[in-house]
Design an enzyme around this catalytic site. Structure first.
Site, PDB file in Angstrom:
ATOM      1  N   ARG A  98       0.827  -1.212   0.000  1.00  0.00           N
ATOM      2  CA  ARG A  98       0.000   0.000   0.000  1.00  0.00           C
ATOM      3  C   ARG A  98       0.859   1.258   0.000  1.00  0.00           C
ATOM      4  NH1 ARG A  98      -5.097  -0.976   4.070  1.00  0.00           N
ATOM      5  NH2 ARG A  98      -5.574  -3.121   3.495  1.00  0.00           N
ATOM      6  N   GLU A 169     -10.945  -1.432  -5.640  1.00  0.00           N
ATOM      7  CA  GLU A 169     -11.463  -0.490  -4.653  1.00  0.00           C
ATOM      8  C   GLU A 169     -10.551   0.728  -4.497  1.00  0.00           C
ATOM      9  OE1 GLU A 169     -11.137  -1.255  -0.470  1.00  0.00           O
ATOM     10  OE2 GLU A 169     -13.161  -0.586  -0.046  1.00  0.00           O
TER      11      GLU A 169
HETATM   12  N1  5AD Z   1      -7.576 -10.132   6.263  1.00  0.00           N
HETATM   13  C1  5AD Z   1      -8.806  -9.935   6.790  1.00  0.00           C
HETATM   14  N2  5AD Z   1      -9.252  -8.749   7.208  1.00  0.00           N
HETATM   15  C2  5AD Z   1      -8.422  -7.712   7.091  1.00  0.00           C
HETATM   16  N3  5AD Z   1      -8.563  -6.416   7.426  1.00  0.00           N
HETATM   17  C3  5AD Z   1      -7.440  -5.759   7.105  1.00  0.00           C
HETATM   18  N4  5AD Z   1      -6.545  -6.615   6.583  1.00  0.00           N
HETATM   19  C4  5AD Z   1      -7.133  -7.827   6.552  1.00  0.00           C
HETATM   20  C5  5AD Z   1      -6.718  -9.100   6.121  1.00  0.00           C
HETATM   21  N5  5AD Z   1      -5.509  -9.292   5.609  1.00  0.00           N
HETATM   22  C6  5AD Z   1      -9.776  -5.856   8.020  1.00  0.00           C
HETATM   23  C7  5AD Z   1      -9.646  -5.396   9.456  1.00  0.00           C
HETATM   24  C8  5AD Z   1     -10.789  -4.412   9.548  1.00  0.00           C
HETATM   25  C9  5AD Z   1     -10.942  -3.873   8.165  1.00  0.00           C
HETATM   26  C10 5AD Z   1     -10.667  -2.432   7.975  1.00  0.00           C
HETATM   27  O1  5AD Z   1     -10.104  -4.664   7.330  1.00  0.00           O
HETATM   28  O2  5AD Z   1      -9.791  -6.460  10.345  1.00  0.00           O
HETATM   29  O3  5AD Z   1     -11.994  -5.097   9.843  1.00  0.00           O
END
Ligand code: 5AD
Length: 481
Positions: A98, A169
């Site tokens: 990112r 996105e």
């Molecule tokens: N896998 C699952 N959920 C994720 N989030 C961020 N990275 C991951 C990932 N690799 C989720 C966080 C939060 C949201 C902003 O994105 O747990 O719920």
């Protein structure tokens, strides 16, 4: 920034620079990528699935998920598809990628190989490259989207779209304001115009890629008119570059009436503004994000929050819902917890399928408020930028005409403050420089006075603090103890 569809020669020139940023850029052959995309089965194409859901008034469920290594990522996604029942799949990108820190992402991959576990918080798609993305997508049965939070996502877009993803996105505003302190808004909008132009190029060649501005922004008490204004500006920016399938998003606030009104107005207003600027042929769908603020630690309580988000998404008629897990309070969920969030959600989306809320007087009133607020903001912003969407956004933020609560970005005014009213709807406690007329301001002030009287305290910043922690403590409105 540019205020027209980027000329092809300029786009092609910029591409060379972008693809040179990391060795896997060389794997992208745009003509070959387009013929590859054309062979993707419609049931695995995001735009087709969304259109079908919209027509059939179905709310699709989609998780977030991403790990460092391709095999483990595939295994995770397969589990979310087969066990969780995900209708749409993500690939969440890791934080190094990112921030365009591909060397560190590479070290993370190598450490993950060495230890056998994911040491990145997402899938480093740029480092893995085109062929690995394709290999994963080919082994799954539903459409896949790239979900991230990348201010400069140009190379990521090149690689993942060539790699067979059919949705992307983000946006130059929504992946700037909530995600960093010092990113120039002018630069992130410019970089996202490239991403949108790339998708516009695929579109010109007969390949439809879905674009989704990130709706929830900071995820913390963001009133609908703020996220709507950003979503609509990003939709206009995307449409200008040729995107024709846009999913606008909103993060659940928690008050049923406000949330339903938000999704209904988001769809209406986005289409109205797109039409006004001549983008009549854009398919607009909506995404409802389950509660993005602090979660209860207790899993059973977390399921309650998840279920309420699922129910509201359907009642609002959202095209899809992004699902939380019962591990939300602790971080990235295990596969099992992630699938459990999906199962809870799907139980409700399917059970409630035929109960989309009709426009009751309460919903109608709330819709009118959101419409008036959003139109006030957008008209002031567009006037300030002389209908140049990029310039309008930059000037609008500078002037505080759009102001995202609790955003880290320095280009955000951070003067407006939200608080809940007595029924839990998110209102403004401080307007900052939001361009609301006196009648609108009075509406908010009265709503907060009503709460203050009920709670026997003054309207104050303490309400804001209480509201921020309320859901994680088992309430919606942060009442005094
Ligand atoms: N896998 C699952 N959920 C994720 N989030 C961020 N990275 C991951 C990932 N690799 C989720 C966080 C939060 C949201 C902003 O994105 O747990 O719920």
């Amino acid at each position: 920034m540019i205020n027209e569809k980027m000329p092809l020669a300029m786009f092609m020139e910029l591409r060379k620079e972008v693809l040179n940023q990391w060795p896997t850029g060389k794997e992208v052959d745009l003509d070959e990528a387009i013929s590859y995309q054309k062979n993707i089965h419609p049931k695995k194409r995001f735009s087709d699935r969304l259109l079908q859901a919209k027509n059939e008034q179905e709310t699709l469920v989609q998780p977030r998920a991403g790990v460092a290594l391709p095999n483990q990522h595939l295994e995770l996604l397969r589990y979310l598809q087969n066990e969780g029942g995900a209708d749409l799949l993500p690939t969440t990108i890791d934080s190094y990628t990112r921030h365009n820190r591909y060397k560190e992402a590479q070290a993370g991959i190598e450490e993950s190989v060495r230890t056998g576990k994911s040491l990145l918080n997402g899938f480093p798609a740029v480092n893995h490259g085109v062929m690995i993305c394709r290999d994963i997508i080919e082994k799954l049965n539903v459409p896949l989207q790239v979900r991230h939070g990348t201010p400069d996502a140009r190379l990521l877009a090149e690689i993942t779209l060539a790699g067979g993803f059919t949705s992307f996105e983000g946006g130059g505003i929504s992946y700037n304001i909530p995600y960093g302190k010092n990113n120039s808004l002018e630069k992130t909008i410019t970089d996202w115009q490239f991403v949108d132009r790339l998708i516009g190029y695929y579109e010109e060649q007969g390949v439809r890629i879905n674009r989704e501005p990130f709706g929830p922004l900071t995820g913390t008490l963001v009133p609908p008119c703020i996220s709507h204004s950003v979503a609509i500006l990003e939709s206009l920016l995307a449409a200008q570059q040729g995107c024709k399938c846009i999913t606008v998003g909103y993060g659940q606030c928690g008050n049923q009436i406000q949330d339903i009104a938000a999704i209904k107005t988001l769809s209406n207003l986005t289409q109205r503004y797109l039409r006004r600027f001549g983008y009549d042929d854009v398919l607009v769908t909506t995404v409802f994000h389950q509660w993005m603020g602090g979660f209860p630690q207790d899993e059973a309580k977390a399921y309650g929050v998840i279920a309420w988000g699922a129910a509201t998404a359907v009642l609002a008629g959202a095209t899809k819902v992004i699902v939380k897990s019962p591990h939300e309070a602790f971080g990235v969920p295990t596969a099992e917890a992630n699938a459990n969030g999906l199962k809870t959600t799907k139980q409700l989306t399917v059970m409630l399928k035929d109960q989309i809320a009709i426009e009751s007087p309460a919903i109608r009133n709330e819709m009118e408020i959101i419409e008036r607020e959003t139109v006030s903001i957008l008209e002031a912003v567009l006037a300030l930028g002389e209908n140049d969407f990029g310039k309008s956004a930059v000037r609008g933020f500078e002037a505080g005409l759009i102001d995202v609560p609790f955003a880290p970005a320095q280009c955000n005014a951070n003067k407006a403050l939200p608080a809940r009213d007595n029924h839990g709807a998110v209102r403004f406690l401080d307007f900052g420089n939001l361009p609301f007329d006196e009648e609108l301001k009075k509406f908010h002030q009265e709503k907060l006075r009503e709460r203050a009287a009920f709670e026997r305290r003054d309207v104050s910043f303490q309400m804001v603090i209480d509201d921020i922690y309320a859901v994680s403590k088992g309430h919606l409105v942060g009442r005094p103890r």
